[in-house]
Design a protein around this motif. Structure first.
Motif, mmCIF file in Angstrom:
data_model
loop_
_atom_site.group_PDB
_atom_site.id
_atom_site.type_symbol
_atom_site.label_atom_id
_atom_site.label_comp_id
_atom_site.label_asym_id
_atom_site.label_seq_id
_atom_site.Cartn_x
_atom_site.Cartn_y
_atom_site.Cartn_z
ATOM 1 N N UNK A 1 0.795 -1.219 0.000
ATOM 2 C CA UNK A 1 0.000 0.000 0.000
ATOM 3 C C UNK A 1 0.822 1.260 0.000
ATOM 4 N N UNK A 2 2.136 1.123 0.088
ATOM 5 C CA UNK A 2 3.046 2.265 -0.047
ATOM 6 C C UNK A 2 4.235 1.816 -0.880
ATOM 7 N N UNK A 3 5.027 2.764 -1.329
ATOM 8 C CA UNK A 3 6.167 2.434 -2.177
ATOM 9 C C UNK A 3 7.351 1.977 -1.333
ATOM 10 N N UNK A 4 7.777 0.731 -1.529
ATOM 11 C CA UNK A 4 8.986 0.221 -0.902
ATOM 12 C C UNK A 4 10.097 0.252 -1.942
ATOM 13 N N UNK A 5 11.170 0.977 -1.651
ATOM 14 C CA UNK A 5 12.283 1.144 -2.574
ATOM 15 C C UNK A 5 13.418 0.234 -2.122
ATOM 16 N N UNK A 6 13.721 -0.772 -2.923
ATOM 17 C CA UNK A 6 14.628 -1.834 -2.485
ATOM 18 C C UNK A 6 15.625 -2.188 -3.583
ATOM 19 N N UNK A 7 16.666 -2.948 -3.163
ATOM 20 C CA UNK A 7 17.590 -3.642 -4.070
ATOM 21 C C UNK A 7 18.399 -2.714 -4.960
ATOM 22 N N UNK A 8 18.860 -1.592 -4.390
ATOM 23 C CA UNK A 8 19.808 -0.723 -5.083
ATOM 24 C C UNK A 8 21.220 -0.950 -4.577
ATOM 25 N N UNK A 9 22.210 -0.738 -5.427
ATOM 26 C CA UNK A 9 23.609 -0.882 -5.027
ATOM 27 C C UNK A 9 24.113 0.299 -4.226
ATOM 28 N N UNK A 10 25.275 0.126 -3.604
ATOM 29 C CA UNK A 10 25.947 1.216 -2.912
ATOM 30 C C UNK A 10 26.742 2.079 -3.876
ATOM 31 N N UNK A 11 27.081 3.293 -3.433
ATOM 32 C CA UNK A 11 27.881 4.208 -4.240
ATOM 33 C C UNK A 11 29.368 3.972 -4.049
ATOM 34 N N UNK A 12 30.126 4.147 -5.119
ATOM 35 C CA UNK A 12 31.565 3.932 -5.062
ATOM 36 C C UNK A 12 32.293 4.991 -4.257
ATOM 37 N N UNK A 13 33.352 4.582 -3.564
ATOM 38 C CA UNK A 13 34.154 5.505 -2.770
ATOM 39 C C UNK A 13 35.076 6.359 -3.633
ATOM 40 N N UNK A 14 35.420 7.545 -3.108
ATOM 41 C CA UNK A 14 36.350 8.447 -3.784
ATOM 42 C C UNK A 14 37.380 8.983 -2.811
ATOM 43 N N UNK A 15 38.305 9.773 -3.332
ATOM 44 C CA UNK A 15 39.444 10.218 -2.533
ATOM 45 C C UNK A 15 39.050 11.174 -1.415
ATOM 46 N N UNK A 16 38.181 12.150 -1.708
ATOM 47 C CA UNK A 16 37.938 13.202 -0.721
ATOM 48 C C UNK A 16 36.589 13.867 -0.981
ATOM 49 N N UNK A 17 36.396 15.053 -0.428
ATOM 50 C CA UNK A 17 35.118 15.764 -0.525
ATOM 51 C C UNK A 17 34.687 15.936 -1.980
ATOM 52 N N UNK A 18 33.416 15.595 -2.249
ATOM 53 C CA UNK A 18 32.857 15.732 -3.587
ATOM 54 C C UNK A 18 33.130 14.576 -4.511
ATOM 55 N N UNK A 19 33.880 13.588 -4.042
ATOM 56 C CA UNK A 19 34.245 12.455 -4.900
ATOM 57 C C UNK A 19 33.396 11.221 -4.632
ATOM 58 N N UNK A 20 32.379 11.332 -3.774
ATOM 59 C CA UNK A 20 31.586 10.178 -3.377
ATOM 60 C C UNK A 20 30.515 9.855 -4.412
ATOM 61 N N UNK A 21 30.330 8.560 -4.663
ATOM 62 C CA UNK A 21 29.268 8.116 -5.554
ATOM 63 C C UNK A 21 27.954 7.936 -4.803
ATOM 64 N N UNK A 22 26.842 8.151 -5.498
ATOM 65 C CA UNK A 22 25.513 8.050 -4.879
ATOM 66 C C UNK A 22 25.041 6.604 -4.831
ATOM 67 N N UNK A 23 24.335 6.255 -3.748
ATOM 68 C CA UNK A 23 23.731 4.943 -3.632
ATOM 69 C C UNK A 23 22.385 4.875 -4.345
ATOM 70 N N UNK A 24 21.955 3.671 -4.703
ATOM 71 C CA UNK A 24 20.623 3.458 -5.277
ATOM 72 C C UNK A 24 19.594 3.235 -4.183
ATOM 73 N N UNK A 25 18.438 2.633 -4.521
ATOM 74 C CA UNK A 25 17.368 2.420 -3.547
ATOM 75 C C UNK A 25 17.883 1.564 -2.380
ATOM 76 N N UNK A 26 17.926 2.145 -1.194
ATOM 77 C CA UNK A 26 18.380 1.427 -0.017
ATOM 78 C C UNK A 26 19.883 1.291 0.089
ATOM 79 N N UNK A 27 20.642 1.743 -0.909
ATOM 80 C CA UNK A 27 22.093 1.613 -0.899
ATOM 81 C C UNK A 27 22.769 2.777 -0.204
#
Length: 284
Positions: free
Chosen positions: A174-200
């Motif tokens: 009855x509501x939207x469950x957002x599941x099964x997304x990957x994690x975001x990749x790591x980077x060296x420093x500020x601003x270099x982080x990758x975004x996660x998907x649903x739940x990642x």
């Protein structure tokens, strides 16, 4: 009886068919943990959906997979694979681990991302997608995102770790469950982080890597490169099983499971959030 669900990334919806009685299932395994230091992200837990014809009085096995641990600096490790989630004879494979800075990602339901000089690995056919690759170049020295149920994990660029793609949306509760997304990749420093998907989890960069959300099967973010805060990888999110069946039927679950059941329209919806090796029996 009308089953309410919406699936993104796997083509057409499974039809209700003529099975009586029938149960619609969504099975999501635990997500993989992200690796340590300029590291790949964990892949999403494998995702299975379809219909299953039950026999009243028969015990069907259930298990909910835990999320994989993130890699830590004490051993300069990659993450670990998530645990499998099971309904009857159907098993969703845990998400692949994210590779540390010099390691490939792991195979899983969806594959883990590769460290900044390495490659992502494959997902399980029909359950998920491959993880992304690292780039090995500055200034980001970024690592690959974890794969998700709807698409492969993003490759790193010179400006940031790989971004994960979204997973799937389930509407049966009855509501939207957002599941099964990957994690975001790591980077060296500020601003270099990758975004996660649903739940990642978000990849590490200016901040420490994020962990996957509980009961989504999201992958953990890959660890950041240098300095503080922590360079550890994020843990994967635990899995979940959702069963949708006629509201005039009863499901009796074993004591080892953590479950909740609601009525949505003409259906009962049971959400199983924790427990291993316990059973469910259906009756009318």
């Amino acid at each position: 009886m009308s089953f309410g669900y919406n699936i993104l990334g796997f083509g057409s919806h499974p039809s209700r068919g003529s099975l009586t009685p029938n149960v619609l299932y969504h099975i999501i395994a635990g997500g993989g943990g992200g690796g340590w230091a300029n590291a790949g992200a964990g892949g999403a837990g494998g995702y299975l959906t379809g219909e299953f014809e039950i026999i009243e009085g028969t015990t069907y096995n259930l298990s909910i997979g835990g999320g994989g641990a993130g890699g830590t600096g004490g051993g300069s490790q990659s993450g670990t694979q998530g645990g499998a989630s099971v309904f009857s004879n159907l098993s969703a494979v845990g998400g692949g681990y994210g590779g540390r800075y010099d390691a490939d990602g792991g195979v899983g339901g969806s594959g883990g991302g590769g460290g900044y000089v390495r490659a992502g690995n494959s997902g399980t056919s029909g359950q998920g997608n491959a993880g992304g690759n690292g780039i090995g170049q500055g200034p980001s020295y970024g690592a690959g995102a974890g794969g998700g149920a709807s698409a492969v994990g993003g490759n790193a660029t010179t400006s940031r770790g790989g971004n994960a793609n979204n997973g799937v949306t389930i509407t049966a509760t009855g509501s939207n469950l957002l599941v099964a997304g990957g994690g975001g990749g790591g980077g060296e420093n500020t601003g270099h982080d990758g975004a996660g998907g649903f739940g990642g989890g978000q990849g590490g960069g200016g901040n420490a890597a994020g962990s996957g959300s509980v009961n989504t099967g999201g992958g953990g973010g890959g660890g950041r490169g240098s300095g503080s805060p922590s360079r550890n990888g994020g843990s994967g999110g635990s899995g979940v099983v959702i069963l949708v069946y006629d509201k005039n039927r009863t499901a009796t679950f074993g004591a080892n499971g953590t479950t909740s059941t609601t009525i949505v329209g003409d259906n009962k919806v049971s959400v199983i959030t924790a427990g291993t090796s316990f059973g469910v029996v259906f009756s009318s």
